[in-house]
Scaffold this motif. Structure first.
Motif, mmCIF file in Angstrom:
data_model
loop_
_atom_site.group_PDB
_atom_site.id
_atom_site.type_symbol
_atom_site.label_atom_id
_atom_site.label_comp_id
_atom_site.label_asym_id
_atom_site.label_seq_id
_atom_site.Cartn_x
_atom_site.Cartn_y
_atom_site.Cartn_z
ATOM 1 N N GLY A 1 -5.451 10.356 2.360
ATOM 2 C CA GLY A 1 -6.209 9.603 3.355
ATOM 3 C C GLY A 1 -6.605 10.434 4.556
ATOM 4 N N ILE A 2 -6.416 11.753 4.479
ATOM 5 C CA ILE A 2 -6.612 12.619 5.644
ATOM 6 C C ILE A 2 -8.042 12.582 6.178
ATOM 7 C CG2 ILE A 2 -7.162 14.715 4.322
ATOM 8 C CD1 ILE A 2 -5.370 16.266 6.306
ATOM 9 N N ASP A 3 -9.020 12.398 5.319
ATOM 10 C CA ASP A 3 -10.412 12.416 5.785
ATOM 11 C C ASP A 3 -10.717 11.252 6.718
ATOM 12 O OD1 ASP A 3 -13.005 13.939 5.371
ATOM 13 O OD2 ASP A 3 -13.657 11.885 4.986
ATOM 14 N N ASP A 4 -9.941 10.172 6.625
ATOM 15 C CA ASP A 4 -10.194 9.020 7.486
ATOM 16 C C ASP A 4 -9.717 9.225 8.912
ATOM 17 O OD1 ASP A 4 -11.520 7.276 5.666
ATOM 18 O OD2 ASP A 4 -9.617 6.980 4.631
ATOM 19 N N THR B 1 0.850 -1.187 0.000
ATOM 20 C CA THR B 1 0.000 0.000 0.000
ATOM 21 C C THR B 1 0.890 1.243 0.000
ATOM 22 O OG1 THR B 1 -0.170 -0.088 2.416
ATOM 23 C CG2 THR B 1 -1.911 -1.175 1.138
ATOM 24 N N ARG B 2 0.255 2.406 -0.180
ATOM 25 C CA ARG B 2 1.024 3.640 -0.302
ATOM 26 C C ARG B 2 1.761 3.977 1.001
ATOM 27 N NH1 ARG B 2 -2.305 4.814 -4.894
ATOM 28 N NH2 ARG B 2 -4.035 3.857 -3.774
ATOM 29 N N CYS B 3 2.876 4.681 0.851
ATOM 30 C CA CYS B 3 3.894 4.821 1.893
ATOM 31 C C CYS B 3 3.398 5.616 3.101
ATOM 32 C CB CYS B 3 5.113 5.496 1.268
ATOM 33 S SG CYS B 3 6.625 5.233 2.160
ATOM 34 N N SER B 4 3.543 5.013 4.276
ATOM 35 C CA SER B 4 3.156 5.643 5.527
ATOM 36 C C SER B 4 3.752 4.836 6.666
ATOM 37 C CB SER B 4 1.629 5.696 5.651
ATOM 38 O OG SER B 4 1.233 6.332 6.849
ATOM 39 N N ALA B 5 3.822 5.442 7.856
ATOM 40 C CA ALA B 5 4.383 4.730 9.005
ATOM 41 C C ALA B 5 3.707 5.195 10.281
ATOM 42 C CB ALA B 5 5.890 4.956 9.096
ATOM 43 N N VAL C 1 0.007 13.781 13.803
ATOM 44 C CA VAL C 1 0.401 13.428 12.439
ATOM 45 C C VAL C 1 1.594 14.287 12.032
ATOM 46 C CG1 VAL C 1 -0.304 13.190 10.037
ATOM 47 C CG2 VAL C 1 -2.000 12.881 11.856
ATOM 48 N N LEU C 2 2.599 13.639 11.449
ATOM 49 C CA LEU C 2 3.746 14.331 10.871
ATOM 50 C C LEU C 2 3.660 14.181 9.360
ATOM 51 C CD1 LEU C 2 6.545 12.815 13.175
ATOM 52 C CD2 LEU C 2 5.198 14.894 13.584
ATOM 53 N N PHE C 3 3.528 15.287 8.642
ATOM 54 C CA PHE C 3 3.460 15.224 7.189
ATOM 55 C C PHE C 3 4.836 15.478 6.578
ATOM 56 C CE2 PHE C 3 -1.175 15.870 7.637
ATOM 57 C CZ PHE C 3 -1.601 14.854 6.791
ATOM 58 N N THR C 4 5.211 14.616 5.640
ATOM 59 C CA THR C 4 6.493 14.776 4.954
ATOM 60 C C THR C 4 6.397 15.796 3.821
ATOM 61 O OG1 THR C 4 6.045 12.944 3.415
ATOM 62 C CG2 THR C 4 7.153 12.410 5.492
ATOM 63 N N HIS C 5 5.286 15.776 3.087
ATOM 64 C CA HIS C 5 5.029 16.700 1.981
ATOM 65 C C HIS C 5 3.593 16.446 1.532
ATOM 66 C CE1 HIS C 5 5.944 12.993 -0.063
ATOM 67 N NE2 HIS C 5 5.825 13.510 -1.268
ATOM 68 N N THR C 6 3.160 17.094 0.473
ATOM 69 C CA THR C 6 1.730 17.057 0.156
ATOM 70 C C THR C 6 1.421 16.427 -1.197
ATOM 71 O OG1 THR C 6 1.829 19.347 -0.676
ATOM 72 C CG2 THR C 6 1.220 19.017 1.629
ATOM 73 N N HIS C 7 2.260 15.545 -1.697
ATOM 74 C CA HIS C 7 1.863 14.778 -2.875
ATOM 75 C C HIS C 7 0.693 13.867 -2.512
ATOM 76 C CE1 HIS C 7 5.922 15.299 -5.184
ATOM 77 N NE2 HIS C 7 5.172 16.390 -5.175
ATOM 78 N N ALA C 8 -0.132 13.574 -3.511
ATOM 79 C CA ALA C 8 -1.422 12.926 -3.258
ATOM 80 C C ALA C 8 -1.303 11.635 -2.463
ATOM 81 C CB ALA C 8 -2.120 12.652 -4.599
ATOM 82 N N THR D 1 -2.930 7.428 0.817
ATOM 83 C CA THR D 1 -4.180 7.130 0.115
ATOM 84 C C THR D 1 -4.859 5.900 0.690
ATOM 85 O OG1 THR D 1 -3.073 7.976 -1.854
ATOM 86 C CG2 THR D 1 -5.174 6.842 -2.185
ATOM 87 N N ASP D 2 -4.070 4.920 1.132
ATOM 88 C CA ASP D 2 -4.594 3.652 1.651
ATOM 89 C C ASP D 2 -4.677 3.637 3.175
ATOM 90 O OD1 ASP D 2 -4.646 2.449 -0.985
ATOM 91 O OD2 ASP D 2 -2.465 2.305 -0.842
ATOM 92 N N PHE D 3 -4.723 4.801 3.816
ATOM 93 C CA PHE D 3 -4.674 4.825 5.278
ATOM 94 C C PHE D 3 -5.804 4.033 5.921
ATOM 95 C CE2 PHE D 3 -6.019 6.974 9.279
ATOM 96 C CZ PHE D 3 -5.017 6.444 10.072
ATOM 97 N N ARG D 4 -7.000 4.116 5.389
ATOM 98 C CA ARG D 4 -8.110 3.374 5.992
ATOM 99 C C ARG D 4 -7.806 1.881 6.031
ATOM 100 N NH1 ARG D 4 -12.605 0.532 4.462
ATOM 101 N NH2 ARG D 4 -14.397 0.659 5.892
ATOM 102 N N GLN D 5 -7.345 1.352 4.918
ATOM 103 C CA GLN D 5 -6.992 -0.071 4.830
ATOM 104 C C GLN D 5 -5.891 -0.410 5.835
ATOM 105 O OE1 GLN D 5 -5.833 -1.191 0.856
ATOM 106 N NE2 GLN D 5 -4.815 -3.072 1.523
#
Length: 261
Positions: free
Chosen positions: A87-90, A39-43, A75-82, A58-62
């Motif tokens: 997944g921010i709304d989740d 899934t898309r990159c997150s930690a 939340v720590l944001f690295t940058h704002t690419h899609a 994007t896949d945060f809910r999953q």
């Protein structure tokens, strides 16, 4: 504060397309090996009973369902690419208290972009509907968060920029093609480096695998995890060729490190 444990969970280890890539029938995209499904990159970082998310992929809910997350404390944001923000709304249901806002951090540029792209979250109208409750703060220097120092690490991301973050013995650097000299000074004495390593061939906006390994050697981290991986990377086939102390990330991967202060 001294002592304690820092826990890392790789929520997502994939690049912007995820793996399998839609419409692709390559061997990695058709693989049944769990480590090749990205899934898309997150930690997620955890210390002192707090859950600190790096990026709302994007896949945060999953990812959150897979890990059983019921609360996000910051939340720590690295940058704002899609692939890192959509997944921010989740976050709507994951506030630690019914009325509290989740603190959100990023560069000044990222904070402005998030407020603009997701303006419905941050406007002051009372009749706002069901939206995440977030409090965004721009940071440039190290700051205190839940008893620990979080250090933003400025990175070059092709023609743009991004933040990495360091907490104690761990640094997380995704979406980067170069680490400026001033940022290298922030990465001394690391136990664990998590770093962008998109693919084997070069890319203008990301480290390739050789470049990420060279960076890890330069920094001298005790261990390195390569993340933000494309479908060029076969976990089982290519993982055996990595140098000692270097491995590919995979979704759900968990590590723990002691926090000495």
């Amino acid at each position: 504060m001294t002592g304690g444990t820092l826990r890392l969970t790789i929520l997502g280890s994939g690049t912007s397309t995820g793996v399998p890539v839609l419409g692709c029938r390559c061997p990695v995209c058709c693989s049944q090996i769990p480590e090749n499904k990205r899934t898309r990159c997150s930690a997620l970082l955890q210390w002192g009973g707090k859950n600190v998310l790096i990026d709302t992929a994007t896949d945060f809910r999953q990812q959150a369902l897979r890990e059983g997350l019921d609360r996000i404390d910051a939340v720590l944001f690295t940058h704002t690419h899609a692939d890192h923000v959509h997944g921010i709304d989740d976050l709507r249901t994951l506030n630690s208290s019914p009325r509290g806002a989740i603190p959100v951090y990023g560069s000044e540029k990222s904070a402005r972009a998030i407020k603009r792209i997701f303006s419905y979250i941050f406007h002051d109208e009372e009749d706002s509907g069901y939206r995440p409750r977030l409090s965004i703060q721009a940071v440039e220097e190290p700051f205190e968060l839940f008893g620990r120092t979080v250090t933003p690490v400025p990175l070059v991301h092709g023609p743009g920029e991004a933040f990495g973050y360091r907490v104690g013995p761990l640094a997380y650097l995704t979406d980067c093609s170069r680490v400026p000299d001033a940022s290298l000074e922030l990465l001394e004495d690391l136990e664990l480096l998590v770093v962008d390593a998109l693919r084997f061939s070069e890319h203008p906006s990301h480290f390739n695998i050789a470049g990420a390994i060279a960076l890890a050697r330069q920094i001298g981290a005790a261990a390195t995890i390569l993340t933000h991986l494309s479908h060029d990377v076969d976990y089982s086939k290519h993982g055996v060729d990595l140098p000692k102390g270097v491995e590919f990330a995979y979704d759900g991967q968990k590590l723990s490190l002691p926090l000495d202060g």
